[in-house]
Design a protein around this motif. Structure first.
Motif, PDB file in Angstrom:
ATOM      1  N   MET A 115       1.124  -1.329   0.022  1.00  8.95           N
ATOM      2  CA  MET A 115      -0.109  -0.457   0.049  1.00  8.95           C
ATOM      3  C   MET A 115       0.929   1.314  -0.217  1.00  8.95           C
ATOM      4  O   MET A 115       1.651   1.012   1.111  1.00  8.95           O
ATOM      5  N   PHE A 116       0.429   2.200  -1.158  1.00  8.72           N
ATOM      6  CA  PHE A 116       1.638   3.756  -0.675  1.00  8.72           C
ATOM      7  C   PHE A 116       1.042   4.568  -0.946  1.00  8.72           C
ATOM      8  O   PHE A 116      -0.721   4.785  -0.866  1.00  8.72           O
ATOM      9  N   ARG A 117       1.145   5.440  -0.009  1.00  9.33           N
ATOM     10  CA  ARG A 117       0.503   6.623   0.602  1.00  9.33           C
ATOM     11  C   ARG A 117       1.409   8.277   0.724  1.00  9.33           C
ATOM     12  O   ARG A 117       2.676   8.066   0.552  1.00  9.33           O
ATOM     13  N   LYS A 118       1.065   8.805  -0.486  1.00  3.23           N
ATOM     14  CA  LYS A 118       1.748   9.590  -1.305  1.00  3.23           C
ATOM     15  C   LYS A 118       1.699  10.592   0.020  1.00  3.23           C
ATOM     16  O   LYS A 118       0.652  10.996   0.295  1.00  3.23           O
ATOM     17  N   TRP A 119       2.630  11.275   0.091  1.00  2.00           N
ATOM     18  CA  TRP A 119       2.893  12.858   1.013  1.00  2.00           C
ATOM     19  C   TRP A 119       2.672  13.911   0.079  1.00  2.00           C
ATOM     20  O   TRP A 119       2.483  14.465  -1.002  1.00  2.00           O
ATOM     21  N   ASN A 120       2.147  15.247   0.854  1.00  2.00           N
ATOM     22  CA  ASN A 120       1.328  16.109  -0.465  1.00  2.00           C
ATOM     23  C   ASN A 120       2.075  17.003  -1.768  1.00  2.00           C
ATOM     24  O   ASN A 120       2.612  17.324  -2.368  1.00  2.00           O
ATOM     25  N   GLU A 121       3.861  16.944  -0.551  1.00  2.00           N
ATOM     26  CA  GLU A 121       4.485  17.311  -1.056  1.00  2.00           C
ATOM     27  C   GLU A 121       5.941  16.812  -0.887  1.00  2.00           C
ATOM     28  O   GLU A 121       5.429  15.769   0.060  1.00  2.00           O
ATOM     29  N   PRO A 122       6.689  16.047  -1.998  1.00  2.00           N
ATOM     30  CA  PRO A 122       8.471  15.705  -1.773  1.00  2.00           C
ATOM     31  C   PRO A 122       8.421  16.030  -0.162  1.00  2.00           C
ATOM     32  O   PRO A 122       8.844  17.676   0.199  1.00  2.00           O
ATOM     33  N   GLN A 123       9.215  15.054   0.953  1.00  2.00           N
ATOM     34  CA  GLN A 123      10.473  15.900   1.471  1.00  2.00           C
ATOM     35  C   GLN A 123      11.666  15.075   1.063  1.00  2.00           C
ATOM     36  O   GLN A 123      11.984  14.136   1.023  1.00  2.00           O
ATOM     37  N   GLU A 124      12.311  15.971   2.253  1.00  2.00           N
ATOM     38  CA  GLU A 124      13.640  15.851   1.752  1.00  2.00           C
ATOM     39  C   GLU A 124      14.326  15.175   3.348  1.00  2.00           C
ATOM     40  O   GLU A 124      13.766  15.423   4.547  1.00  2.00           O
ATOM     41  N   VAL A 125      14.943  13.127   3.358  1.00  2.00           N
ATOM     42  CA  VAL A 125      14.592  12.893   4.346  1.00  2.00           C
ATOM     43  C   VAL A 125      16.438  12.297   3.972  1.00  2.00           C
ATOM     44  O   VAL A 125      16.996  12.066   3.881  1.00  2.00           O
ATOM     45  N   VAL A 126      16.833  12.640   6.106  1.00  2.00           N
ATOM     46  CA  VAL A 126      17.790  13.089   6.328  1.00  2.00           C
ATOM     47  C   VAL A 126      18.402  11.396   7.616  1.00  2.00           C
ATOM     48  O   VAL A 126      17.623  11.347   7.878  1.00  2.00           O
ATOM     49  N   SER A 127      19.339  10.193   6.368  1.00  2.00           N
ATOM     50  CA  SER A 127      19.158   9.340   7.646  1.00  2.00           C
ATOM     51  C   SER A 127      20.761   8.685   8.210  1.00  2.00           C
ATOM     52  O   SER A 127      21.888   9.859   7.292  1.00  2.00           O
ATOM     53  N   LEU A 128      20.993   7.673   8.135  1.00  2.00           N
ATOM     54  CA  LEU A 128      22.601   7.386   8.314  1.00  2.00           C
ATOM     55  C   LEU A 128      23.005   6.690   7.201  1.00  2.00           C
ATOM     56  O   LEU A 128      24.268   6.449   7.290  1.00  2.00           O
ATOM     57  N   PHE A 129      22.297   6.082   6.435  1.00  2.00           N
ATOM     58  CA  PHE A 129      22.508   5.795   5.104  1.00  2.00           C
ATOM     59  C   PHE A 129      22.128   6.509   4.354  1.00  2.00           C
ATOM     60  O   PHE A 129      22.414   6.398   3.002  1.00  2.00           O
ATOM     61  N   GLY A 130      22.082   8.082   4.240  1.00  2.00           N
ATOM     62  CA  GLY A 130      22.473   9.163   3.203  1.00  2.00           C
ATOM     63  C   GLY A 130      21.732   9.852   2.911  1.00  2.00           C
ATOM     64  O   GLY A 130      19.732   9.697   4.021  1.00  2.00           O
ATOM     65  N   THR A 131      21.360  10.926   2.848  1.00  2.00           N
ATOM     66  CA  THR A 131      19.983  12.103   2.393  1.00  2.00           C
ATOM     67  C   THR A 131      19.302  11.945   1.013  1.00  2.00           C
ATOM     68  O   THR A 131      20.262  11.263  -0.058  1.00  2.00           O
ATOM     69  N   PHE A 132      17.811  11.868   1.103  1.00  2.00           N
ATOM     70  CA  PHE A 132      17.963  11.456  -0.038  1.00  2.00           C
ATOM     71  C   PHE A 132      16.151  12.274  -0.197  1.00  2.00           C
ATOM     72  O   PHE A 132      15.396  12.239   0.995  1.00  2.00           O
ATOM     73  N   THR A 133      15.230  12.339  -1.392  1.00  2.00           N
ATOM     74  CA  THR A 133      13.862  12.586  -0.941  1.00  2.00           C
ATOM     75  C   THR A 133      12.992  11.472  -1.421  1.00  2.00           C
ATOM     76  O   THR A 133      12.896  11.053  -1.926  1.00  2.00           O
ATOM     77  N   GLY A 134      12.190  11.945  -0.391  1.00  2.00           N
ATOM     78  CA  GLY A 134      11.309  10.927  -0.078  1.00  2.00           C
ATOM     79  C   GLY A 134       9.523  11.817  -0.379  1.00  2.00           C
ATOM     80  O   GLY A 134       9.647  12.723  -0.286  1.00  2.00           O
ATOM     81  N   TYR A 135       9.026  10.580  -0.701  1.00  2.00           N
ATOM     82  CA  TYR A 135       7.646  10.387  -1.581  1.00  2.00           C
ATOM     83  C   TYR A 135       5.988   9.792  -0.538  1.00  2.00           C
ATOM     84  O   TYR A 135       5.247  10.499  -1.206  1.00  2.00           O
ATOM     85  N   GLY A 136       6.878   9.590   0.299  1.00  2.00           N
ATOM     86  CA  GLY A 136       5.927   8.919   1.098  1.00  2.00           C
ATOM     87  C   GLY A 136       5.859   7.834   1.583  1.00  2.00           C
ATOM     88  O   GLY A 136       7.114   6.873   1.690  1.00  2.00           O
ATOM     89  N   VAL A 137       4.701   7.028   2.215  1.00  2.00           N
ATOM     90  CA  VAL A 137       5.215   6.157   2.197  1.00  2.00           C
ATOM     91  C   VAL A 137       4.693   5.098   2.289  1.00  2.00           C
ATOM     92  O   VAL A 137       4.034   4.821   1.679  1.00  2.00           O
ATOM     93  N   ALA A 138       5.486   3.326   2.120  1.00  2.00           N
ATOM     94  CA  ALA A 138       4.479   2.391   2.141  1.00  2.00           C
ATOM     95  C   ALA A 138       4.641   0.914   2.193  1.00  2.00           C
ATOM     96  O   ALA A 138       5.571   0.982   3.511  1.00  2.00           O
ATOM     97  N   GLU A 139       3.654   0.205   3.109  1.00  2.00           N
ATOM     98  CA  GLU A 139       3.242  -0.566   3.397  1.00  2.00           C
ATOM     99  C   GLU A 139       3.265  -2.261   2.611  1.00  2.00           C
ATOM    100  O   GLU A 139       2.835  -2.121   1.811  1.00  2.00           O
ATOM    101  N   LEU A 140       4.208  -3.024   2.572  1.00  2.00           N
ATOM    102  CA  LEU A 140       3.520  -4.490   2.511  1.00  2.00           C
ATOM    103  C   LEU A 140       3.014  -5.275   2.879  1.00  2.00           C
ATOM    104  O   LEU A 140       3.144  -6.046   4.459  1.00  2.00           O
TER     105      LEU A 140
END
Length: 101
Positions: free
Chosen positions: A1-26
């Motif tokens: 299931m994909f739930r798109k955010w209203n706006e892309p967000q910059e995500v900073v993590s221990l594994f790098g920085t990326f642009t996130g578009y929402g959350v997904a559940e398998l």
């Protein structure tokens, strides 16, 4: 299931920085009933060459990335379905996904 955010967000993590578009559940279903939710991820989109990719970053409930990315090739079939396979594998390993209301 994909739930798109209203706006892309910059995500900073221990594994790098990326642009996130929402959350997904398998999710796994059995006889039209939810059996279990396997992964909760932030998803990103990218294109490498002509192959569109969806990249999953497993996260916890606070949206903190907890492990490395999982890249998947994605092939859009129509407005309600797509095929997805592990990055770098052949089309014969694709799984078919369909929109559920």
């Amino acid at each position: 299931m994909f739930r798109k955010w209203n706006e892309p967000q910059e995500v900073v993590s221990l594994f790098g920085t990326f642009t996130g578009y929402g959350v997904a559940e398998l999710r796994h279903y059995y006889d039209d009933g939810l059996l279990l939710t396997e992964d909760y991820c932030i998803f990103a989109l990218d294109t490498w060459g002509n192959d569109p990719l969806v990249i999953f970053y497993p996260c916890n409930d606070e949206l903190e990335v907890v492990s490395r990315e999982d890249k998947r090739n994605i092939e859009l079939l129509d407005g309600n379905s797509f095929n997805m396979r592990s990055y770098g594998t052949g089309e014969s390993t694709s799984l078919h996904y369909t929109r559920q209301n």
